[in-house]
Motif scaffolding. Structure first.
Motif, PDB file in Angstrom:
ATOM      1  N   LEU A 193      57.038  71.488 -34.856  1.00 46.45           N
ATOM      2  CA  LEU A 193      58.165  71.969 -35.643  1.00 46.45           C
ATOM      3  C   LEU A 193      57.963  71.663 -37.126  1.00 46.45           C
ATOM      4  O   LEU A 193      58.177  72.517 -37.997  1.00 46.45           O
ATOM      5  N   ALA A 194      57.535  70.445 -37.415  1.00 52.38           N
ATOM      6  CA  ALA A 194      57.379  70.029 -38.806  1.00 52.38           C
ATOM      7  C   ALA A 194      56.186  70.697 -39.481  1.00 52.38           C
ATOM      8  O   ALA A 194      56.290  71.172 -40.617  1.00 52.38           O
ATOM      9  N   SER A 195      55.052  70.749 -38.785  1.00 48.18           N
ATOM     10  CA  SER A 195      53.803  71.146 -39.431  1.00 48.18           C
ATOM     11  C   SER A 195      53.496  72.633 -39.315  1.00 48.18           C
ATOM     12  O   SER A 195      52.771  73.172 -40.156  1.00 48.18           O
ATOM     13  N   VAL A 196      54.005  73.294 -38.294  1.00 52.87           N
ATOM     14  CA  VAL A 196      53.733  74.724 -38.112  1.00 52.87           C
ATOM     15  C   VAL A 196      54.930  75.570 -38.523  1.00 52.87           C
ATOM     16  O   VAL A 196      54.781  76.581 -39.214  1.00 52.87           O
ATOM     17  N   LEU A 197      56.127  75.151 -38.129  1.00 58.68           N
ATOM     18  CA  LEU A 197      57.326  75.948 -38.389  1.00 58.68           C
ATOM     19  C   LEU A 197      58.122  75.453 -39.589  1.00 58.68           C
ATOM     20  O   LEU A 197      59.168  76.033 -39.919  1.00 58.68           O
ATOM     21  N   ASN A 198      57.648  74.390 -40.238  1.00 60.03           N
ATOM     22  CA  ASN A 198      58.305  73.844 -41.438  1.00 60.03           C
ATOM     23  C   ASN A 198      59.782  73.562 -41.201  1.00 60.03           C
ATOM     24  O   ASN A 198      60.649  73.907 -42.016  1.00 60.03           O
ATOM     25  N   ALA A 199      60.063  72.937 -40.073  1.00 60.03           N
ATOM     26  CA  ALA A 199      61.441  72.646 -39.676  1.00 60.03           C
ATOM     27  C   ALA A 199      61.620  71.147 -39.482  1.00 60.03           C
ATOM     28  O   ALA A 199      60.649  70.398 -39.283  1.00 60.03           O
ATOM     29  N   ASP A 200      62.872  70.712 -39.532  1.00 62.39           N
ATOM     30  CA  ASP A 200      63.217  69.318 -39.289  1.00 62.39           C
ATOM     31  C   ASP A 200      63.175  69.060 -37.784  1.00 62.39           C
ATOM     32  O   ASP A 200      64.024  69.566 -37.050  1.00 62.39           O
ATOM     33  N   PRO A 201      62.215  68.297 -37.277  1.00 62.94           N
ATOM     34  CA  PRO A 201      62.109  68.122 -35.820  1.00 62.94           C
ATOM     35  C   PRO A 201      63.315  67.442 -35.205  1.00 62.94           C
ATOM     36  O   PRO A 201      63.713  67.771 -34.084  1.00 62.94           O
ATOM     37  N   ASP A 202      63.914  66.506 -35.918  1.00 65.08           N
ATOM     38  CA  ASP A 202      65.043  65.771 -35.342  1.00 65.08           C
ATOM     39  C   ASP A 202      66.271  66.661 -35.153  1.00 65.08           C
ATOM     40  O   ASP A 202      67.146  66.356 -34.341  1.00 65.08           O
ATOM     41  N   ARG A 203      66.318  67.764 -35.851  1.00 68.65           N
ATOM     42  CA  ARG A 203      67.437  68.692 -35.690  1.00 68.65           C
ATOM     43  C   ARG A 203      67.311  69.503 -34.399  1.00 68.65           C
ATOM     44  O   ARG A 203      68.318  69.867 -33.797  1.00 68.65           O
ATOM     45  N   TYR A 204      66.076  69.757 -33.955  1.00 69.96           N
ATOM     46  CA  TYR A 204      65.880  70.685 -32.842  1.00 69.96           C
ATOM     47  C   TYR A 204      65.359  70.034 -31.569  1.00 69.96           C
ATOM     48  O   TYR A 204      65.506  70.606 -30.498  1.00 69.96           O
ATOM     49  N   ILE A 205      64.729  68.874 -31.658  1.00 71.82           N
ATOM     50  CA  ILE A 205      64.300  68.199 -30.432  1.00 71.82           C
ATOM     51  C   ILE A 205      65.512  67.756 -29.631  1.00 71.82           C
ATOM     52  O   ILE A 205      65.553  67.857 -28.414  1.00 71.82           O
ATOM     53  N   GLY A 206      66.538  67.277 -30.311  1.00 73.58           N
ATOM     54  CA  GLY A 206      67.828  67.064 -29.656  1.00 73.58           C
ATOM     55  C   GLY A 206      67.987  65.695 -29.018  1.00 73.58           C
ATOM     56  O   GLY A 206      67.073  64.861 -28.977  1.00 73.58           O
ATOM     57  N   ALA A 207      69.207  65.475 -28.512  1.00 71.77           N
ATOM     58  CA  ALA A 207      69.587  64.274 -27.762  1.00 71.77           C
ATOM     59  C   ALA A 207      69.348  62.992 -28.549  1.00 71.77           C
ATOM     60  O   ALA A 207      69.108  61.929 -27.970  1.00 71.77           O
ATOM     61  N   GLY A 208      69.390  63.067 -29.877  1.00 75.50           N
ATOM     62  CA  GLY A 208      69.234  61.879 -30.692  1.00 75.50           C
ATOM     63  C   GLY A 208      67.838  61.320 -30.752  1.00 75.50           C
ATOM     64  O   GLY A 208      67.624  60.229 -31.291  1.00 75.50           O
ATOM     65  N   TYR A 209      66.842  62.037 -30.225  1.00 71.28           N
ATOM     66  CA  TYR A 209      65.470  61.532 -30.231  1.00 71.28           C
ATOM     67  C   TYR A 209      64.859  61.677 -31.620  1.00 71.28           C
ATOM     68  O   TYR A 209      64.970  62.728 -32.254  1.00 71.28           O
ATOM     69  N   ARG A 210      64.201  60.628 -32.091  1.00 70.96           N
ATOM     70  CA  ARG A 210      63.530  60.651 -33.374  1.00 70.96           C
ATOM     71  C   ARG A 210      62.028  60.776 -33.134  1.00 70.96           C
ATOM     72  O   ARG A 210      61.389  59.854 -32.628  1.00 70.96           O
ATOM     73  N   SER A 211      61.481  61.919 -33.478  1.00 75.70           N
ATOM     74  CA  SER A 211      60.066  62.172 -33.203  1.00 75.70           C
ATOM     75  C   SER A 211      59.160  61.322 -34.092  1.00 75.70           C
ATOM     76  O   SER A 211      59.444  61.145 -35.280  1.00 75.70           O
ATOM     77  N   THR A 212      58.111  60.813 -33.484  1.00 72.22           N
ATOM     78  CA  THR A 212      57.029  60.195 -34.242  1.00 72.22           C
ATOM     79  C   THR A 212      55.992  61.272 -34.500  1.00 72.22           C
ATOM     80  O   THR A 212      55.360  61.784 -33.576  1.00 72.22           O
ATOM     81  N   LEU A 213      55.826  61.666 -35.755  1.00 70.19           N
ATOM     82  CA  LEU A 213      54.910  62.764 -36.073  1.00 70.19           C
ATOM     83  C   LEU A 213      53.474  62.286 -35.928  1.00 70.19           C
ATOM     84  O   LEU A 213      53.099  61.229 -36.422  1.00 70.19           O
ATOM     85  N   LEU A 214      52.692  63.084 -35.257  1.00 68.01           N
ATOM     86  CA  LEU A 214      51.284  62.769 -35.007  1.00 68.01           C
ATOM     87  C   LEU A 214      50.407  63.436 -36.060  1.00 68.01           C
ATOM     88  O   LEU A 214      50.696  64.564 -36.489  1.00 68.01           O
ATOM     89  N   PRO A 215      49.308  62.807 -36.465  1.00 63.21           N
ATOM     90  CA  PRO A 215      48.438  63.392 -37.482  1.00 63.21           C
ATOM     91  C   PRO A 215      47.507  64.461 -36.908  1.00 63.21           C
ATOM     92  O   PRO A 215      46.277  64.375 -37.012  1.00 63.21           O
ATOM     93  N   LEU A 216      48.107  65.496 -36.303  1.00 61.99           N
ATOM     94  CA  LEU A 216      47.336  66.524 -35.614  1.00 61.99           C
ATOM     95  C   LEU A 216      46.746  67.560 -36.547  1.00 61.99           C
ATOM     96  O   LEU A 216      45.881  68.339 -36.134  1.00 61.99           O
ATOM     97  N   PHE A 217      47.222  67.594 -37.821  1.00 63.25           N
ATOM     98  CA  PHE A 217      46.829  68.665 -38.707  1.00 63.25           C
ATOM     99  C   PHE A 217      46.136  68.118 -39.950  1.00 63.25           C
ATOM    100  O   PHE A 217      46.424  67.014 -40.399  1.00 63.25           O
ATOM    101  N   ARG A 218      45.232  68.928 -40.464  1.00 68.76           N
ATOM    102  CA  ARG A 218      44.540  68.561 -41.691  1.00 68.76           C
ATOM    103  C   ARG A 218      45.488  68.666 -42.873  1.00 68.76           C
ATOM    104  O   ARG A 218      46.346  69.544 -42.911  1.00 68.76           O
ATOM    105  N   PRO A 219      45.370  67.798 -43.843  1.00 71.45           N
ATOM    106  CA  PRO A 219      46.247  67.895 -45.020  1.00 71.45           C
ATOM    107  C   PRO A 219      45.964  69.153 -45.825  1.00 71.45           C
ATOM    108  O   PRO A 219      44.844  69.671 -45.843  1.00 71.45           O
ATOM    109  N   GLY A 220      46.996  69.647 -46.487  1.00 72.47           N
ATOM    110  CA  GLY A 220      46.840  70.809 -47.354  1.00 72.47           C
ATOM    111  C   GLY A 220      47.008  72.121 -46.646  1.00 72.47           C
ATOM    112  O   GLY A 220      47.242  72.221 -45.479  1.00 72.47           O
TER     113      GLY A 220
END
Length: 417
Positions: free
Chosen positions: A390-417
């Motif tokens: 959500l954060a890195s591909v769709l440029n969205a706030d993950p905590d808004r859409y993952i739901g149920a009060g879960y706070r996502s730990t973002l993984l370094p899956l993508f190259r910077p830039g």
């Protein structure tokens, strides 16, 4: 010919009426989509695009990403374990199934991330409940919306923003007020005497009609608009110069369902269709008996489809914005069963692929001796992957859409830039 109104058409066609009711209720599950005259084009070359590949049935993660150096793996699966020399080594502990040579090349090109030990709290071995958890991102209780569907709601997105090339709309694309579109690969079957042109007016509202009928009209308008986008992609593809596309397979009838679905995704991406999320799938991974041959056949299809698709995507700017995620509802149990297969388990690997991906391993490989009632312990929460997408591909706030009060730990899956 008399003018065909929506009411007359719905009375004449039970199939179409059922589709309209389903669409008006929040899904767009018509087997094919109707033609549109929309000519609006949007520059999507620099927008991130996500392709969700669902492996239905519960893929055996231990024989996909193989812990070939672990003696516990060999002792738990004497008839199913791969010898070290049979595995495509990724490091000195883990390797890919021997059928996955295309994905091994993507690994070597640093375009394949392997997230280890992925699952959810309090595992459920039911196919239906487990897949529902993955697609809604709600392990605590069943809810009616998917995590992509909630993003569609939050962005007030049109239905072409998310498209499934599967027979029915998956829950992941269903929101509360918005839903993705379901585009069947076999085309629309209309009643005798009915043509696509003759029903082009079905999306027009009529005076005095009820709210459900008005919603059906809106559903038809959505169907028509999305079909126009897909038709435009097909026409664009037909005008490509010879040699622009590698054959996905050779011989008549040799293209798998997944390859066909990904070919449609490729056409849409290349034609600039403004879809941000695509859903495709491969079924058959419930390997309770004689698992080696069955899983190898499925992984061969998966590997071929993904390798050719990503090779094709690498040729265009829009294609290089595509990220592919491959997941299944659960892994299998560590120990083989008496039928030379495996039963429903828990954690398994998730693949993230594409030019933007930072290749390598992420997360921790679960222990094969420290088990939870014979199952692998989850080391990576699946919501962290979806939150990262959500954060890195769709440029969205993950905590808004993952739901149920879960706070996502973002993984370094993508190259910077």
């Amino acid at each position: 010919m008399d003018e065909l109104t929506r009411r007359r058409f719905l009375r004449a066609s039970g199939v179409a009426a059922g589709a309209a009711v389903a669409a008006g209720a929040g899904g767009l599950g018509l087997a094919g989509l109707l033609r549109t005259g929309s000519q609006e084009r949007v520059d999507t070359a620099h927008e991130g695009k996500l392709v969700l590949v669902t492996l239905y049935g519960g893929n055996d993660g231990l024989n996909t990403v193989v812990p070939y150096a672990d003696s516990a793996y060999h002792s738990a699966r004497p008839q199913l374990a791969y010898a070290p020399e049979q595995v495509l080594h990724l490091d000195d502990r883990l390797g890919l199934n021997r059928t996955m040579r295309g994905m091994k090349q993507l690994w070597d090109d640093k375009q394949l991330a392997v997230v280890l030990g992925v699952g959810y709290p309090r595992p459920d071995r039911s196919h239906f409940r487990s897949m529902d958890i993955w697609q809604t991102a709600s392990p605590r209780e069943p809810i009616p919306t998917g995590w992509v569907g909630r993003w569609l709601d939050g962005t007030n997105a049109p239905p072409e923003t998310a498209v499934s090339f599967e027979p029915v709309l998956p829950p992941v694309l269903a929101g509360e007020t918005r839903a993705g579109a379901c585009v069947g690969v076999g085309g629309l079957e209309l009643p005798p005497g009915i043509t696509v042109d003759s029903i082009s007016g079905l999306g027009e509202r009529e005076a005095g009609e009820s709210e459900p009928q008005a919603r059906a009209a809106e559903a038809y308008r959505n169907l028509l608009r999305v079909e126009g986008l897909v038709r435009g992609a097909e026409q664009h593809h037909q005008t490509e110069p010879a040699g622009a596309e590698e054959p996905l397979a050779t011989g008549p009838g040799s293209r798998s369902v997944l390859e066909t679905q990904l070919a449609l995704v490729a056409q849409c991406v290349e034609a600039g269709v403004p879809t941000r999320v695509y859903s495709v799938s491969l079924d058959g991974f419930d390997t309770h008996a004689q698992a080696l041959a069955g899983q190898e056949s499925l992984l061969t299809r998966l590997d071929r489809a993904l390798s050719v698709f990503l090779g094709r995507m690498a040729r265009t700017a829009a294609g290089r914005q595509v990220t592919v995620v491959v997941y299944s509802e659960f892994g299998r149990r560590v120990r083989a069963n008496a039928s030379h297969g495996t039963d429903h388990g828990t954690a398994g690997p998730v693949f993230v692929l594409g030019p933007r991906v930072a290749g390598g391993f992420f997360g921790e490989q679960p222990s094969l001796t420290d088990l939870d009632d014979g199952d692998l312990k989850v080391t990576t929460d699946f919501r962290d992957i979806f939150g990262t997408l959500l954060a890195s591909v769709l440029n969205a706030d993950p905590d808004r859409y993952i739901g149920a009060g879960y706070r996502s730990t973002l993984l370094p899956l993508f190259r910077p830039g």
